[in-house]
Design a protein around this motif. Sequence first.
Motif, PDB file in Angstrom:
ATOM      1  N   SER A  41     -12.680 -27.625 -31.596  1.00  0.00           N
ATOM      2  CA  SER A  41     -12.201 -26.292 -31.429  1.00  0.00           C
ATOM      3  C   SER A  41     -13.585 -25.633 -30.636  1.00  0.00           C
ATOM      4  CB  SER A  41     -12.401 -25.300 -32.569  1.00  0.00           C
ATOM      5  OG  SER A  41     -13.346 -25.614 -33.407  1.00  0.00           O
ATOM      6  N   VAL A  42     -13.296 -24.754 -29.804  1.00  0.00           N
ATOM      7  CA  VAL A  42     -14.366 -24.028 -28.881  1.00  0.00           C
ATOM      8  C   VAL A  42     -14.918 -22.860 -29.774  1.00  0.00           C
ATOM      9  CG1 VAL A  42     -14.552 -22.982 -26.690  1.00  0.00           C
ATOM     10  CG2 VAL A  42     -13.055 -24.672 -26.744  1.00  0.00           C
ATOM     11  N   VAL A  43     -16.133 -22.995 -30.214  1.00  0.00           N
ATOM     12  CA  VAL A  43     -16.878 -21.829 -30.602  1.00  0.00           C
ATOM     13  C   VAL A  43     -17.438 -21.020 -29.725  1.00  0.00           C
ATOM     14  CG1 VAL A  43     -17.142 -23.287 -32.865  1.00  0.00           C
ATOM     15  CG2 VAL A  43     -18.930 -23.308 -31.142  1.00  0.00           C
ATOM     16  N   GLU A  44     -17.587 -21.492 -28.477  1.00  0.00           N
ATOM     17  CA  GLU A  44     -18.377 -20.371 -27.640  1.00  0.00           C
ATOM     18  C   GLU A  44     -17.892 -21.086 -26.199  1.00  0.00           C
ATOM     19  OE1 GLU A  44     -22.772 -18.923 -26.536  1.00  0.00           O
ATOM     20  OE2 GLU A  44     -22.415 -19.795 -28.588  1.00  0.00           O
ATOM     21  N   SER A  45     -17.613 -20.043 -25.362  1.00  0.00           N
ATOM     22  CA  SER A  45     -17.494 -20.331 -24.101  1.00  0.00           C
ATOM     23  C   SER A  45     -17.672 -18.884 -23.104  1.00  0.00           C
ATOM     24  CB  SER A  45     -15.967 -20.746 -23.895  1.00  0.00           C
ATOM     25  OG  SER A  45     -15.693 -21.017 -22.530  1.00  0.00           O
ATOM     26  N   THR A  46     -18.266 -19.416 -21.931  1.00  0.00           N
ATOM     27  CA  THR A  46     -18.406 -18.438 -20.710  1.00  0.00           C
ATOM     28  C   THR A  46     -17.708 -18.667 -19.744  1.00  0.00           C
ATOM     29  OG1 THR A  46     -20.001 -19.418 -19.924  1.00  0.00           O
ATOM     30  CG2 THR A  46     -20.716 -17.964 -21.468  1.00  0.00           C
TER      31      THR A  46
END
Length: 85
Positions: A41-46
Amino acid sequence: LRRQRQMCIETDRELRRKPSLQGSITPELVIEPNGAVSSCSVVESTLNEPALESKICNRLRLVDFGARPGVDQTKIRYPIELLSS
Protein backbone atom coordinates in the motif's frame (compact mmCIF):
# COMPACT_ATOMS: atom_id res chain seq x y z
CA LEU A 1 15.23 -9.23 -12.53
CA ARG A 2 12.51 -9.57 -15.16
CA ARG A 3 9.94 -8.07 -12.78
CA GLN A 4 12.27 -5.16 -12.01
CA ARG A 5 12.62 -4.51 -15.74
CA GLN A 6 8.84 -4.58 -16.11
CA MET A 7 8.47 -1.97 -13.36
CA CYS A 8 11.05 0.18 -15.16
CA ILE A 9 9.13 -0.21 -18.43
CA GLU A 10 5.88 0.89 -16.74
CA THR A 11 7.63 3.90 -15.22
CA ASP A 12 9.30 4.75 -18.54
CA ARG A 13 5.91 4.70 -20.28
CA GLU A 14 4.55 7.18 -17.77
CA LEU A 15 7.64 9.38 -18.16
CA ARG A 16 7.19 9.41 -21.96
CA ARG A 17 3.54 10.31 -21.48
CA LYS A 18 4.41 12.99 -18.93
CA PRO A 19 8.11 13.98 -19.20
CA SER A 20 7.95 16.31 -16.20
CA LEU A 21 6.84 13.49 -13.90
CA GLN A 22 8.91 13.42 -10.76
CA GLY A 23 8.41 12.91 -7.08
CA SER A 24 8.53 10.18 -4.52
CA ILE A 25 6.40 7.26 -3.47
CA THR A 26 6.70 5.26 -0.27
CA PRO A 27 5.01 1.88 -0.44
CA GLU A 28 4.62 -0.28 2.65
CA LEU A 29 5.20 -3.96 1.96
CA VAL A 30 4.09 -6.89 4.10
CA ILE A 31 6.55 -9.73 3.58
CA GLU A 32 5.52 -13.22 4.67
CA PRO A 33 7.93 -15.75 6.24
CA ASN A 34 8.10 -17.55 2.87
CA GLY A 35 9.42 -14.34 1.25
CA ALA A 36 6.26 -13.46 -0.68
CA VAL A 37 4.84 -9.94 -0.58
CA SER A 38 1.27 -10.34 0.66
CA SER A 39 0.38 -6.67 0.70
CA CYS A 40 1.54 -3.37 -0.73
CA SER A 41 0.00 0.00 0.00
CA VAL A 42 1.16 3.52 -0.72
CA VAL A 43 1.67 5.35 2.56
CA GLU A 44 3.07 8.53 1.05
CA SER A 45 3.36 9.96 -2.45
CA THR A 46 4.07 13.26 -4.16
CA LEU A 47 3.46 11.83 -7.66
CA ASN A 48 -0.25 12.63 -7.86
CA GLU A 49 -0.55 9.72 -10.31
CA PRO A 50 -2.80 7.08 -8.71
CA ALA A 51 -2.61 4.76 -11.74
CA LEU A 52 1.20 4.71 -11.69
CA GLU A 53 1.26 4.29 -7.92
CA SER A 54 -1.04 1.28 -8.29
CA LYS A 55 1.17 -0.21 -11.04
CA ILE A 56 4.25 0.17 -8.85
CA CYS A 57 2.50 -1.62 -5.95
CA ASN A 58 1.27 -4.36 -8.28
CA ARG A 59 4.84 -4.99 -9.44
CA LEU A 60 6.22 -4.93 -5.91
CA ARG A 61 3.70 -7.62 -4.93
CA LEU A 62 5.51 -9.92 -7.39
CA VAL A 63 8.87 -9.62 -5.62
CA ASP A 64 10.03 -12.73 -3.78
CA PHE A 65 12.43 -11.98 -0.94
CA GLY A 66 13.11 -15.67 -0.34
CA ALA A 67 12.16 -17.74 2.68
CA ARG A 68 14.00 -16.98 5.92
CA PRO A 69 13.68 -19.63 8.62
CA GLY A 70 12.62 -18.19 11.95
CA VAL A 71 11.56 -14.83 10.51
CA ASP A 72 8.04 -13.60 11.20
CA GLN A 73 5.87 -11.52 8.92
CA THR A 74 7.67 -8.22 8.32
CA LYS A 75 6.51 -4.76 7.29
CA ILE A 76 8.88 -2.43 5.49
CA ARG A 77 8.55 0.98 3.93
CA TYR A 78 10.58 1.41 0.78
CA PRO A 79 10.91 5.00 -0.49
CA ILE A 80 11.33 5.35 -4.26
CA GLU A 81 12.39 8.61 -5.90
CA LEU A 82 11.42 9.26 -9.53
CA LEU A 83 13.49 11.88 -11.30
CA SER A 84 12.73 13.30 -14.72
CA SER A 85 15.61 13.25 -17.15
